[in-house]
Design an enzyme around this catalytic site. Sequence first.
Site, PDB file in Angstrom:
ATOM      1  N   GLN A  18      49.592  -4.526  45.851  1.00 64.01           N
ATOM      2  CA  GLN A  18      49.250  -5.783  46.531  1.00 64.01           C
ATOM      3  C   GLN A  18      48.600  -5.878  47.760  1.00 64.01           C
ATOM      4  O   GLN A  18      47.337  -6.765  47.739  1.00 64.01           O
ATOM      5  CB  GLN A  18      50.567  -6.518  46.482  1.00 64.01           C
ATOM      6  CG  GLN A  18      51.441  -6.658  45.535  1.00 64.01           C
ATOM      7  CD  GLN A  18      50.711  -7.552  44.238  1.00 64.01           C
ATOM      8  OE1 GLN A  18      49.938  -8.218  44.387  1.00 64.01           O
ATOM      9  NE2 GLN A  18      51.289  -7.209  43.085  1.00 64.01           N
TER      10      GLN A  18
ATOM     11  N   HIS B 139      58.882  -2.447  44.279  1.00 60.39           N
ATOM     12  CA  HIS B 139      58.630  -2.448  42.820  1.00 60.39           C
ATOM     13  C   HIS B 139      59.361  -1.245  41.944  1.00 60.39           C
ATOM     14  O   HIS B 139      59.517  -0.197  42.696  1.00 60.39           O
ATOM     15  CB  HIS B 139      57.070  -2.307  42.687  1.00 60.39           C
ATOM     16  CG  HIS B 139      56.660  -2.456  41.255  1.00 60.39           C
ATOM     17  ND1 HIS B 139      56.590  -1.533  40.355  1.00 60.39           N
ATOM     18  CD2 HIS B 139      55.859  -3.497  40.571  1.00 60.39           C
ATOM     19  CE1 HIS B 139      56.016  -2.068  39.249  1.00 60.39           C
ATOM     20  NE2 HIS B 139      55.773  -3.131  39.464  1.00 60.39           N
TER      21      HIS B 139
ATOM     22  N   CYS C 198      59.613  -6.712  37.637  1.00 59.92           N
ATOM     23  CA  CYS C 198      59.808  -5.157  37.948  1.00 59.92           C
ATOM     24  C   CYS C 198      60.420  -4.966  39.317  1.00 59.92           C
ATOM     25  O   CYS C 198      60.176  -3.824  40.218  1.00 59.92           O
ATOM     26  CB  CYS C 198      58.511  -4.508  37.848  1.00 59.92           C
ATOM     27  SG  CYS C 198      57.623  -4.507  36.514  1.00 59.92           S
TER      28      CYS C 198
ATOM     29  N   LYS D   5      44.317  -4.379  39.898  1.00 49.64           N
ATOM     30  CA  LYS D   5      44.886  -5.652  40.701  1.00 49.64           C
ATOM     31  C   LYS D   5      43.557  -5.992  41.764  1.00 49.64           C
ATOM     32  O   LYS D   5      43.688  -6.968  42.239  1.00 49.64           O
ATOM     33  CB  LYS D   5      46.045  -5.258  41.450  1.00 49.64           C
ATOM     34  CG  LYS D   5      47.040  -5.193  40.397  1.00 49.64           C
ATOM     35  CD  LYS D   5      48.795  -5.012  40.953  1.00 49.64           C
ATOM     36  CE  LYS D   5      49.436  -4.860  39.930  1.00 49.64           C
ATOM     37  NZ  LYS D   5      50.952  -4.577  40.356  1.00 49.64           N
TER      38      LYS D   5
ATOM     39  N   ASP E   3      53.247   1.699  49.271  1.00 49.60           N
ATOM     40  CA  ASP E   3      52.768   1.420  48.089  1.00 49.60           C
ATOM     41  C   ASP E   3      51.732   0.230  48.401  1.00 49.60           C
ATOM     42  O   ASP E   3      52.233  -1.234  48.457  1.00 49.60           O
ATOM     43  CB  ASP E   3      53.955   0.754  47.224  1.00 49.60           C
ATOM     44  CG  ASP E   3      53.849   0.291  46.085  1.00 49.60           C
ATOM     45  OD1 ASP E   3      52.468  -0.309  45.825  1.00 49.60           O
ATOM     46  OD2 ASP E   3      54.582  -0.323  45.269  1.00 49.60           O
TER      47      ASP E   3
END
Length: 416
Positions: free
Chosen positions: A213, A133, A374, A236, A210
């Site tokens: 998700q 991302h 993104c 999220k 990261d």
Amino acid sequence: MNAISAVSENTAFNVARWRADFPLLAEQVYDKPLVFLDSAASAQKPQSVIDAVSYCYEHEYANIHRGVYWLSQKSTEAYEQARVKVQGFINAASEREIVFTKGTTEAINLVASSYGGSELQAGDEIILSHLEHHANIVPWQLLRQRIGIEIKVAPIDEQGNFLLEEFEKLLSPRTRLVAITHGSNALGTIPPVDDIIRLSHARGALVLLDGAQAVVHGPVDVQALDVDFYAFSGHKLYGPSGIGVLYGKADLLKAMPPYQGGGDMIKSVTFEKTEFADIPGRFEAGTPHIAGAYGLSAAIDYVSAIGMSNIARHEQELLSYATARLQEINSLRLIGTADNKAGIVSFELDGVHAHDIGTILDREGIAVRVGHHCAQPLMERFNITGTVRASFGLYNNKADIDALVAALGAVREIFD
Ligand SMILES: *Cc1c(COP(=O)(O)O)cnc(C)c1O
């Protein structure tokens, strides 16, 4: 039988119950029932999260860490309890390793700026992947501009699989940090993070994941991973926007200089010299998202009661179902069919622009994301400018996917 395994037995029944917890999902758009398939951009909120945020403002709201009075003590306590809640959720060794940020983006910028700015030097190398991302690309480019680090990019194959052997070849004695997604928002790919961390550590490089998700789609244990930094966002994870988390190993955080200066991150200030607070306060300058901490804490309670493994299992079922059903559509090409994926499907329809698809689906009440997600370098890797992406949350069901497939069939007819 415990409550969690009982939950998994009758998925359809439970999903209907979970779905009822989310008031927004009962909305209609253009007089049609909403079909929400964009949780990877931001998830809807259960009533308990909405209530927790309201509760803060209705009953306990005051600035934290400052007042001696009752209200401020209450909100401070709740804020710090939220930190402990996060610690338990990702199994950090100590709540001092949990830094509240605005979200994943700020968490990665914090590491790039503070760790990168103090520990890295010109010529040092970091490794990203082609799946990243923009939030895990641009902060490192800013650092490169500042101090002249080298950025290497680990490749993926045509299916979107992370290529571990190619990654291993990029590791060198100059590699100081590996910053990789724990789940691609655009393709759903879950890279082999255990191997990535093991190989990186063997070469003396730190690893940042990261987790924007991954933390939503399954259980995460930062100690089992032995990851050095882990970033994710509240919004999220069915929590409020404006609050997120940076996990960092205590020894690393302690050695890092502040990211921003201001109130609440100091021990003492004179015009000559400021003594900084200990971790994690040192990284939390200014008034934070106080009600957001109430909401994030409630969101963690909510998903924990269902069980992250149950959520993962449910989303995997949806993923298999959606993958099979989408392939029924003439000239639909799935982008990203990696072996290990989270509940995200990206695709294009031959001869139809993604934005047109998104617009037509919208008129049917179906919310999907279209565009580059993104992740422009990733789109470039596949020689496309964007995809249509449907992403699943715990509240999605097969009927949502059927609605998507039916609407795409109609799109196909319009353009044939
Ligand atoms: C959403 C997302 C981000 C950015 O999160 P913010 O909440 O916008 O800071 C970073 N990485 C991935 C993989 C994401 O899905």
